[in-house]
Each structure stands twice: as structure tokens, then as C-alpha cells.
Design an enzyme around this catalytic site. Structure first.
Site, PDB file in Angstrom:
ATOM      1  N   ARG A 147       0.768  -1.247   0.000  1.00  0.00           N
ATOM      2  CA  ARG A 147       0.000   0.000   0.000  1.00  0.00           C
ATOM      3  C   ARG A 147       0.793   1.288   0.000  1.00  0.00           C
ATOM      4  O   ARG A 147       0.223   2.351  -0.167  1.00  0.00           O
ATOM      5  CB  ARG A 147      -0.998  -0.015   1.164  1.00  0.00           C
ATOM      6  N   ARG A 162      -4.556  -3.282  -7.843  1.00  0.00           N
ATOM      7  CA  ARG A 162      -5.389  -4.000  -6.879  1.00  0.00           C
ATOM      8  C   ARG A 162      -6.857  -3.547  -6.873  1.00  0.00           C
ATOM      9  O   ARG A 162      -7.703  -4.206  -6.263  1.00  0.00           O
ATOM     10  CB  ARG A 162      -4.826  -3.809  -5.457  1.00  0.00           C
ATOM     11  N   ASP A 168       0.644 -13.976   1.046  1.00  0.00           N
ATOM     12  CA  ASP A 168       0.382 -13.718   2.466  1.00  0.00           C
ATOM     13  C   ASP A 168       0.570 -15.008   3.242  1.00  0.00           C
ATOM     14  O   ASP A 168       0.429 -16.103   2.688  1.00  0.00           O
ATOM     15  CB  ASP A 168      -1.036 -13.175   2.691  1.00  0.00           C
TER      16      ASP A 168
HETATM   17  O1  1CP Z   1      -5.116  -4.969   0.935  1.00  0.00           O
HETATM   18  C1  1CP Z   1      -3.948  -4.967   1.335  1.00  0.00           C
HETATM   19  O2  1CP Z   1      -3.071  -4.324   0.741  1.00  0.00           O
HETATM   20  C2  1CP Z   1      -3.731  -5.770   2.579  1.00  0.00           C
HETATM   21  C3  1CP Z   1      -2.409  -5.594   3.238  1.00  0.00           C
HETATM   22  C4  1CP Z   1      -1.575  -6.836   3.114  1.00  0.00           C
HETATM   23  C5  1CP Z   1      -0.464  -7.021   2.249  1.00  0.00           C
HETATM   24  C6  1CP Z   1       0.099  -6.063   1.242  1.00  0.00           C
HETATM   25  C7  1CP Z   1      -1.758  -8.014   3.832  1.00  0.00           C
HETATM   26  C8  1CP Z   1      -2.827  -8.288   4.794  1.00  0.00           C
HETATM   27  N1  1CP Z   1      -0.781  -8.920   3.434  1.00  0.00           N
HETATM   28  C9  1CP Z   1       0.015  -8.347   2.484  1.00  0.00           C
HETATM   29  C10 1CP Z   1       1.134  -8.988   1.754  1.00  0.00           C
HETATM   30  C11 1CP Z   1       2.147  -9.659   2.558  1.00  0.00           C
HETATM   31  N2  1CP Z   1       1.957 -10.234   3.769  1.00  0.00           N
HETATM   32  C12 1CP Z   1       3.500  -9.908   2.165  1.00  0.00           C
HETATM   33  C13 1CP Z   1       4.121  -9.613   0.814  1.00  0.00           C
HETATM   34  C14 1CP Z   1       4.424  -8.183   0.547  1.00  0.00           C
HETATM   35  C15 1CP Z   1       5.775  -7.691   0.915  1.00  0.00           C
HETATM   36  O3  1CP Z   1       6.343  -8.014   1.961  1.00  0.00           O
HETATM   37  O4  1CP Z   1       6.301  -6.874   0.143  1.00  0.00           O
HETATM   38  C16 1CP Z   1       4.125 -10.552   3.218  1.00  0.00           C
HETATM   39  C17 1CP Z   1       5.581 -10.983   3.308  1.00  0.00           C
HETATM   40  C18 1CP Z   1       3.132 -10.762   4.218  1.00  0.00           C
HETATM   41  C19 1CP Z   1       3.376 -11.512   5.442  1.00  0.00           C
HETATM   42  C20 1CP Z   1       2.464 -11.350   6.575  1.00  0.00           C
HETATM   43  N3  1CP Z   1       1.091 -11.326   6.592  1.00  0.00           N
HETATM   44  C21 1CP Z   1       2.908 -11.317   7.912  1.00  0.00           C
HETATM   45  C22 1CP Z   1       4.339 -11.434   8.323  1.00  0.00           C
HETATM   46  C23 1CP Z   1       5.058 -10.149   8.107  1.00  0.00           C
HETATM   47  C24 1CP Z   1       4.732  -9.043   9.053  1.00  0.00           C
HETATM   48  O5  1CP Z   1       4.352  -7.977   8.554  1.00  0.00           O
HETATM   49  O6  1CP Z   1       4.857  -9.234  10.273  1.00  0.00           O
HETATM   50  C25 1CP Z   1       1.777 -11.211   8.749  1.00  0.00           C
HETATM   51  C26 1CP Z   1       1.781 -11.131  10.242  1.00  0.00           C
HETATM   52  C27 1CP Z   1       0.639 -11.216   7.903  1.00  0.00           C
HETATM   53  C28 1CP Z   1      -0.769 -11.153   8.319  1.00  0.00           C
HETATM   54  C29 1CP Z   1      -1.424  -9.983   7.722  1.00  0.00           C
HETATM   55  N4  1CP Z   1      -1.822  -9.943   6.417  1.00  0.00           N
HETATM   56  C30 1CP Z   1      -2.345  -8.709   6.130  1.00  0.00           C
HETATM   57  C31 1CP Z   1      -2.261  -7.916   7.314  1.00  0.00           C
HETATM   58  C32 1CP Z   1      -2.710  -6.495   7.438  1.00  0.00           C
HETATM   59  C33 1CP Z   1      -1.667  -8.713   8.301  1.00  0.00           C
HETATM   60  C34 1CP Z   1      -1.303  -8.300   9.741  1.00  0.00           C
HETATM   61  C35 1CP Z   1      -2.536  -8.239  10.598  1.00  0.00           C
HETATM   62  C36 1CP Z   1      -2.238  -8.112  12.088  1.00  0.00           C
HETATM   63  O7  1CP Z   1      -1.962  -7.012  12.549  1.00  0.00           O
HETATM   64  O8  1CP Z   1      -2.282  -9.146  12.786  1.00  0.00           O
END
Ligand code: 1CP
Length: 393
Positions: free
Chosen positions: A80, A89, A125
Site C-alpha cells: 500500500r 489491486r 500472504d
Molecule cells: O489490501 C492490502 O493491501 C492488505 C495488506 C496486506 C499485504 C500487502 C496483507 C494483509 N498482506 C500483504 C502482503 C504480505 N503479507 C507480504 C508480501 C508483501 C511484501 O512483503 O512486500 C508478506 C511478506 C506478508 C506476510 C504477513 N502477513 C505477515 C508477516 C510479516 C509481518 O508484517 O509481520 C503477517 C503477520 C501477515 C498477516 C497480515 N496480512 C495482512 C495484514 C494487514 C496482516 C497483519 C494483521 C495483524 O496485525 O495481525
């Protein structure tokens, strides 16, 4: 060349796994065990083996060598903070975008093109393996992963569907498309570690303190271990699919491990994280382990068997290196909060991180957690330019 396990076909693969399981004595219900899912090896035309990425600054630093420039990438570099991401998206749900190979590949490439970072991180994800296994899960905008039904009892865990190798085909396809475009820039694959994944499964949604999984591991350790093993195998297969299809390294995210004390981590979590990695160790790609709030867990996180430890923004890298006894390269740990500070403040901080990281036997620059969505992408590009302008010596 297609990896052996993908080419074998569903029935043949099932039979092979069954026979291997008989040989190794590892059949426990229908749960695929690491010993039997680790059948493939990297193909000769894999980027890590055919000369494309083995000598890249990223892989060189991960292996403790001297890179030609200081490698840097950012957790959550796709997403984002980028207008081009928001554009592609539009109208497409998050998890759907992960399962459309062309789109997932395009989103992975966007930050590499824009910032000249030293790696792509596969756009997906941590809950994608759940979704592909058939678990009802969605990513609710502004909330995060939400399950249709939390997983809280032994019966809930026993009813979890198994992820299959075939279901991972959209992931392999997206990785193939991506590495074909990336050339000499390595792609990093990733998965959620069993604790972080199970934390979402037990709570059914994001939570702050992760009370549900922490209660379960003490109150009902058998159910906890079964759930952690299920998550380990799902994440392990997800990693294996990405690595075999072309990723040159893989990062296990235990984002929420910091809510555990060392004793609980060692007893209830580390064995499952190790089991997840057992699916891919034989592939020989560098493995990175990262969590937040994990200053007290760094040694235990290394000891699940990884090549590189990711450090969050709370602990200076020279202190992290001291705690680890100088045994592994480090990744990190620019404070994401400083991306919104005036440039001179941010620049001084980046230089401090580089100085502290020079104590370690290798250093890959990154943030101490993900890129905040409100970050100005021009600042990230400038941080990359700054890092690359400082000689790796
Ligand atoms: O609509 C959107 O844009 C949603 C936001 C989003 C994105 C861009 C989510 C939802 N996931 C992702 C992609 C993502 N998730 C990636 C690839 C992109 C990159 O790194 O460039 C990766 C590696 C993840 C991994 C991920 N998902 C983690 C581990 C990394 C971290 O940030 O700690 C975790 C905990 C998640 C769960 C998750 N998915 C999305 C959200 C907002 C969350 C966290 C929610 C929470 O606070 O518990």
C-alpha cells in the site's frame, strides 16, 4: 525444467509419499511429514544454480561472503505504500490478488523496478496456505486475516483439511513468471512460522496478546502440538513450492513470537518452526528467520536451524551480534517510524544501523518491521541510494 515433485502427477506423488512414509515410518494420519514432502531438488536451470543469483550481493551476504554492494530490501516493500499497487489491486480482494499469478508477479516486481532493491519478496500472504488447503479465511481491509471459524479444540484441529502439492500450482506459476523477469535479482520466498499462523487460527483474527494460543499450549498441549505441526507442514510446503519454482532464499516470519517467553518458545514453538524448515533445508537456499519483540529469543530462533537472523528495530545490531556470538549474518533493522522523520534524522539512523551491522559476519539492510502504508515511496528509493552509495568495506 519442472521440479520432480510437480512433474510426477498427483497419483504417482501420493503413492511415492506413501512408500517413503512406510520406509521412514512417518505416517501419522494423513499429515504429510517433512521427511516425505522433501522429495524435490532444485532444477539445473534454477536461478541459484544457473549463475543468475548465487553471486548476487544478497545471496553473497546471506552466505557470509563479501558482496559487491550493500544489499537492501524492505519487508512489505510491495503493497500500500505504492500507487502502482493500489491501481492494479483496484476492485480485487487481497487473497484473490495473491492467487492470480500474473498479478502477484506484477506486484512483486513493482518495488524492484521502482527502488532498485537487491531482492524481490514474493507477493502473497502467510494465510495463503490455509486458503489453498480449503480453510475459510479472508483478509478484511483494515483488519487483517479473519477465519470463518476459529480452531480451538482437538476436533477442530483433526478436521483441518490437508494442503496438497497440486493446490500450490498458482504459487509456483507466479514464482516462475517473476523470476523470468527478475534476471540476476534474487526472489525471496516466505511463509508464516507455525506460532504466528496458529495465533491467527486460534484467535480467528488479529490479536494483541495472543492469549488463545498461549493458553492452549499449556492447557491442551496435545491439541497445540497437532495444530503447530499442521501449520508447520502447510508453511513448509508453501516454502518448498516457492523455492523449487525459482526463489533463491526464504524467510520464515514469526512476527508474533515476541509475545512468548523463552521457555514457552523453546518448548512449544521452536520444534514446529524447525519442522517447517525441514521441508526445504535440503534445497540449499539461504534461510532467514525474523520476528518482532524477539530480542530475548534470538539464539533460540537461530537454533531452529537458519542461516540468517532478522532483527527488529528494538535491538541494535551490534548487541544482537553479541548475543548470537558472531555466528550468523544479520538482517535489519532500520526503524520504520523514522521513514517519516526529516531526511537528516533518517540518514543518521541508517548510517548507525550500518555501523552496528558491521560487527556481524554479514549484513543485509532491511527495516525492523514492515513498510508502514503511509510511507512516501520516494523516501524508500532515497534510502536504497544512500545504502548503495556507502562502500561495503
Ligand atoms: O489490501 C492490502 O493491501 C492488505 C495488506 C496486506 C499485504 C500487502 C496483507 C494483509 N498482506 C500483504 C502482503 C504480505 N503479507 C507480504 C508480501 C508483501 C511484501 O512483503 O512486500 C508478506 C511478506 C506478508 C506476510 C504477513 N502477513 C505477515 C508477516 C510479516 C509481518 O508484517 O509481520 C503477517 C503477520 C501477515 C498477516 C497480515 N496480512 C495482512 C495484514 C494487514 C496482516 C497483519 C494483521 C495483524 O496485525 O495481525
Amino acid at each position: 525444467m519442472i521440479p520432480a515433485t510437480a512433474a510426477a502427477g498427483p497419483q504417482r506423488e501420493t503413492v511415492c509419499r506413501y512408500l517413503l512414509a512406510l520406509i521412514f515410518g512417518t505416517i501419522d494420519g494423513m499429515t504429510p511429514s517433512p521427511a516425505v514432502s522433501a522429495a524435490g531438488v532444485l532444477a539445473a536451470d534454477h536461478p541459484l544454480l544457473d549463475g543468475r543469483t548465487a553471486d548476487s550481493p544478497l545471496i553473497t551476504a546471506y552466505r557470509g561472503g563479501k558482496p559487491s554492494r550493500r544489499p537492501v530490501w524492505f519487508m512489505r516493500q510491495a503493497g500500500r505504500s505504492l500507487p502502482e499497487y493500489l491501481k492494479v489491486r483496484e476492485g480485487i480482494a487481497m487473497l484473490d490478488s495473491c492467487l492470480r499469478p500474473e498479478l502477484a508477479s506484477e506486484i512483486t516486481l513493482q518495488p524492484v523496478r521502482r527502488h532498485d532493491v537487491d531482492a524481490g519478496i514474493f507477493f502473497s500472504d502467510i494465510v495463503i496456505p490455509l486458503k489453498l488447503a480449503g480453510v475459510g479465511v479472508d483478509i478484511v481491509p483494515g483488519v487483517g486475516p479473519v477465519l470463518d471459524k476459529p480452531v480451538r479444540t482437538a476436533a477442530d484441529v483433526a478436521a483441518l483439511p490437508q494442503l496438497t502439492w497440486e493446490a500450490l500450482e498458482p504459487i509456483r506459476e507466479a514464482v516462475r513468471l517473476t523470476v523470468a523477469e527478475l534476471g540476476k535479482t534474487p526472489l525471496i520466498g516466505f511463509a508464516g512460522a507455525p506460532f504466528t499462523l496458529a495465533a491467527y487460527m486460534v484467535e480467528g483474527k488479529p490479536s494483541r496478546d495472543h492469549l488463545g494460543p498461549r493458553t492452549m499450549m499449556h492447557a491442551d498441549p496435545d491439541t497445540w502440538n497437532a495444530l503447530a505441526n499442521w501449520a508447520a507442514d502447510a508453511s513448509g510446503m508453501f516454502l518448498q513450492a516457492q523455492l523449487e519454482a525459482g526463489a533463491s532464499a526464504a524467510q520464515l516470519f514469526d512476527s508474533w513470537a515476541g509475545s512468548l517467553g523463552l521457555a514457552d518458545y523453546t518448548r512449544f514453538v521452536a520444534p514446529a518452526s524447525s519442522r517447517a524448515l525441514d521441508h526445504v533445508r535440503h534445497l540449499g537456499a539461504p534461510l532467514i528467520h525474523f520476528g518482532t519483540g524477539t530480542s530475548e529469543l534470538l539464539v533460540a530462533m537461530r537454533d531452529v536451524g537458519v542461516d540468517v537472523v532478522g532483527v527488529d528495530y528494538r535491538l541494535p545490531l551490534d548487541e544482537a551480534n553479541r548475543r548470537l556470538g558472531g555466528t550468523v549474518p544479520l538482517q535489519g533493522n532500520i526503524d520504520p517510524a523514522l521513514l517519516s522523520a526529516p531526511w537528516d534524522v533518517l540518514e543518521a539512523h541508517v548510517r548507525e544501523v550500518i555501523a552496528a551491522g558491521s560487527a556481524a559476519p554479514g549484513h543485509v539492510l532491511n527495516l525492523g518491521h514492515g513498510v508502514p502504508p503511509e510511507t512516501d515511496p520516494a523516501v524508500l528509493t532515497r534510502v536504497v541510494e544512500l545504502i548503495h552509495s556507502i562502500s561495503p568495506e
